[in-house]
Motif scaffolding. Structure first.
Motif, PDB file in Angstrom:
ATOM      1  N   ARG A  67      -2.552 -32.696 -20.678  1.00  0.00           N
ATOM      2  CA  ARG A  67      -3.748 -33.490 -20.993  1.00  0.00           C
ATOM      3  C   ARG A  67      -4.862 -33.282 -19.972  1.00  0.00           C
ATOM      4  N   PHE A  68      -4.494 -33.087 -18.724  1.00  0.00           N
ATOM      5  CA  PHE A  68      -5.468 -32.935 -17.644  1.00  0.00           C
ATOM      6  C   PHE A  68      -5.521 -31.471 -17.211  1.00  0.00           C
ATOM      7  N   ALA A  69      -6.690 -31.066 -16.706  1.00  0.00           N
ATOM      8  CA  ALA A  69      -6.845 -29.707 -16.195  1.00  0.00           C
ATOM      9  C   ALA A  69      -7.722 -29.728 -14.955  1.00  0.00           C
ATOM     10  N   ILE A  70      -7.196 -29.175 -13.868  1.00  0.00           N
ATOM     11  CA  ILE A  70      -7.963 -29.073 -12.625  1.00  0.00           C
ATOM     12  C   ILE A  70      -8.573 -27.677 -12.541  1.00  0.00           C
ATOM     13  N   SER A  71      -9.763 -27.609 -11.983  1.00  0.00           N
ATOM     14  CA  SER A  71     -10.407 -26.318 -11.764  1.00  0.00           C
ATOM     15  C   SER A  71     -11.284 -26.433 -10.521  1.00  0.00           C
ATOM     16  N   ARG A  72     -11.772 -25.293 -10.064  1.00  0.00           N
ATOM     17  CA  ARG A  72     -12.622 -25.314  -8.883  1.00  0.00           C
ATOM     18  C   ARG A  72     -13.683 -24.238  -8.997  1.00  0.00           C
ATOM     19  N   ASP A  73     -14.793 -24.487  -8.334  1.00  0.00           N
ATOM     20  CA  ASP A  73     -15.867 -23.506  -8.215  1.00  0.00           C
ATOM     21  C   ASP A  73     -16.187 -23.432  -6.733  1.00  0.00           C
ATOM     22  N   ASN A  74     -15.613 -22.445  -6.060  1.00  0.00           N
ATOM     23  CA  ASN A  74     -15.794 -22.346  -4.612  1.00  0.00           C
ATOM     24  C   ASN A  74     -17.251 -22.074  -4.240  1.00  0.00           C
ATOM     25  N   ALA A  75     -17.980 -21.424  -5.116  1.00  0.00           N
ATOM     26  CA  ALA A  75     -19.395 -21.162  -4.840  1.00  0.00           C
ATOM     27  C   ALA A  75     -20.195 -22.461  -4.789  1.00  0.00           C
ATOM     28  N   LYS A  76     -19.749 -23.443  -5.572  1.00  0.00           N
ATOM     29  CA  LYS A  76     -20.414 -24.747  -5.581  1.00  0.00           C
ATOM     30  C   LYS A  76     -19.709 -25.761  -4.683  1.00  0.00           C
ATOM     31  N   ASN A  77     -18.606 -25.308  -4.056  1.00  0.00           N
ATOM     32  CA  ASN A  77     -17.847 -26.209  -3.177  1.00  0.00           C
ATOM     33  C   ASN A  77     -17.414 -27.469  -3.913  1.00  0.00           C
ATOM     34  N   THR A  78     -16.965 -27.288  -5.129  1.00  0.00           N
ATOM     35  CA  THR A  78     -16.670 -28.409  -6.013  1.00  0.00           C
ATOM     36  C   THR A  78     -15.351 -28.189  -6.749  1.00  0.00           C
ATOM     37  N   VAL A  79     -14.641 -29.287  -6.938  1.00  0.00           N
ATOM     38  CA  VAL A  79     -13.409 -29.294  -7.719  1.00  0.00           C
ATOM     39  C   VAL A  79     -13.615 -30.239  -8.897  1.00  0.00           C
ATOM     40  N   TYR A  80     -12.997 -29.900 -10.029  1.00  0.00           N
ATOM     41  CA  TYR A  80     -13.169 -30.685 -11.237  1.00  0.00           C
ATOM     42  C   TYR A  80     -11.817 -31.158 -11.775  1.00  0.00           C
ATOM     43  N   LEU A  81     -11.856 -32.239 -12.518  1.00  0.00           N
ATOM     44  CA  LEU A  81     -10.675 -32.713 -13.225  1.00  0.00           C
ATOM     45  C   LEU A  81     -11.100 -33.083 -14.641  1.00  0.00           C
ATOM     46  N   GLN A  82     -10.701 -32.252 -15.588  1.00  0.00           N
ATOM     47  CA  GLN A  82     -10.952 -32.529 -16.996  1.00  0.00           C
ATOM     48  C   GLN A  82      -9.793 -33.358 -17.529  1.00  0.00           C
ATOM     49  N   MET A  83     -10.115 -34.524 -18.068  1.00  0.00           N
ATOM     50  CA  MET A  83      -9.084 -35.435 -18.549  1.00  0.00           C
ATOM     51  C   MET A  83      -9.281 -35.651 -20.047  1.00  0.00           C
ATOM     52  N   ASN A  84      -8.307 -35.228 -20.821  1.00  0.00           N
ATOM     53  CA  ASN A  84      -8.346 -35.362 -22.273  1.00  0.00           C
ATOM     54  C   ASN A  84      -7.235 -36.280 -22.755  1.00  0.00           C
ATOM     55  N   SER A  85      -7.361 -36.728 -23.989  1.00  0.00           N
ATOM     56  CA  SER A  85      -6.335 -37.598 -24.596  1.00  0.00           C
ATOM     57  C   SER A  85      -5.962 -38.737 -23.660  1.00  0.00           C
ATOM     58  N   LEU A  86      -6.978 -39.390 -23.136  1.00  0.00           N
ATOM     59  CA  LEU A  86      -6.744 -40.438 -22.147  1.00  0.00           C
ATOM     60  C   LEU A  86      -5.995 -41.620 -22.753  1.00  0.00           C
ATOM     61  N   LYS A  87      -5.163 -42.221 -21.911  1.00  0.00           N
ATOM     62  CA  LYS A  87      -4.341 -43.366 -22.310  1.00  0.00           C
ATOM     63  C   LYS A  87      -4.690 -44.560 -21.419  1.00  0.00           C
ATOM     64  N   PRO A  88      -4.433 -45.767 -21.873  1.00  0.00           N
ATOM     65  CA  PRO A  88      -4.696 -46.937 -21.015  1.00  0.00           C
ATOM     66  C   PRO A  88      -3.980 -46.851 -19.670  1.00  0.00           C
ATOM     67  N   GLU A  89      -2.817 -46.236 -19.646  1.00  0.00           N
ATOM     68  CA  GLU A  89      -2.078 -46.114 -18.384  1.00  0.00           C
ATOM     69  C   GLU A  89      -2.700 -45.115 -17.423  1.00  0.00           C
ATOM     70  N   ASP A  90      -3.733 -44.402 -17.852  1.00  0.00           N
ATOM     71  CA  ASP A  90      -4.473 -43.540 -16.932  1.00  0.00           C
ATOM     72  C   ASP A  90      -5.531 -44.321 -16.155  1.00  0.00           C
ATOM     73  N   THR A  91      -5.710 -45.587 -16.475  1.00  0.00           N
ATOM     74  CA  THR A  91      -6.682 -46.417 -15.770  1.00  0.00           C
ATOM     75  C   THR A  91      -6.324 -46.509 -14.296  1.00  0.00           C
ATOM     76  N   ALA A  92      -7.273 -46.138 -13.436  1.00  0.00           N
ATOM     77  CA  ALA A  92      -7.021 -46.101 -11.997  1.00  0.00           C
ATOM     78  C   ALA A  92      -8.304 -45.677 -11.289  1.00  0.00           C
ATOM     79  N   ILE A  93      -8.261 -45.781  -9.982  1.00  0.00           N
ATOM     80  CA  ILE A  93      -9.287 -45.139  -9.158  1.00  0.00           C
ATOM     81  C   ILE A  93      -8.771 -43.745  -8.843  1.00  0.00           C
ATOM     82  N   TYR A  94      -9.597 -42.751  -9.073  1.00  0.00           N
ATOM     83  CA  TYR A  94      -9.223 -41.360  -8.861  1.00  0.00           C
ATOM     84  C   TYR A  94      -9.871 -40.842  -7.586  1.00  0.00           C
TER      85      TYR A  94
END
Length: 124
Positions: A67-94
């Motif tokens: 459901r989730f996918a992590i990726s990074r763009d080192n040129a932008k010094n940034t990391v991403y987290l794509q979260m799909n098919s979210l569920k109520p139990e995914d509720t949290a501080i990330y």
């Protein structure tokens, strides 16, 4: 001084998607394995996913695999987290964190930097 700043959290209905970003400043993250963690109310912080310094196959907690996918763009010094098919139990501080020790993801003593967190709330 290294800073990690998360963004992209919000309120979404179950089944929806969100994309979190973690922008780093103060030094390049290209040499670090990077990770995402989360903490739900009344629960301990838990590992979600991590990605190697130069990319390659990430690792995921069983609860988010497929459901989730992590990726990074080192040129932008940034990391991403794509979260799909979210569920109520995914509720949290990330939280974004670095550096991650590969294979020992929840060894918090070896993590030097944490972001301030971004709230994700999934309604049923």
């Amino acid at each position: 001084q290294v800073q990690l700043v998360e963004s992209g959290g919000g309120l979404v209905q179950a089944g929806g998607s969100l994309r979190l970003s973690c922008a780093a400043s103060g030094r390049t993250i290209s040499g670090w394995h990077m990770g995402w963690f989360r903490q739900a109310p009344g629960k301990e912080r838990e590992f979600v996913t991590a990605i190697r310094a130069m990319g390659g196959r990430p690792t995921y907690a069983d609860s988010v695999k497929g459901r989730f996918a992590i990726s990074r763009d080192n040129a932008k010094n940034t990391v991403y987290l794509q979260m799909n098919s979210l569920k109520p139990e995914d509720t949290a501080i990330y939280y974004c964190a670095a550096p991650i020790t590969w294979g020992d993801y929840s060894n918090y003593a070896r993590i030097d930097y944490w972001g301030q967190g971004t709230q994700v709330t999934v309604s049923s």
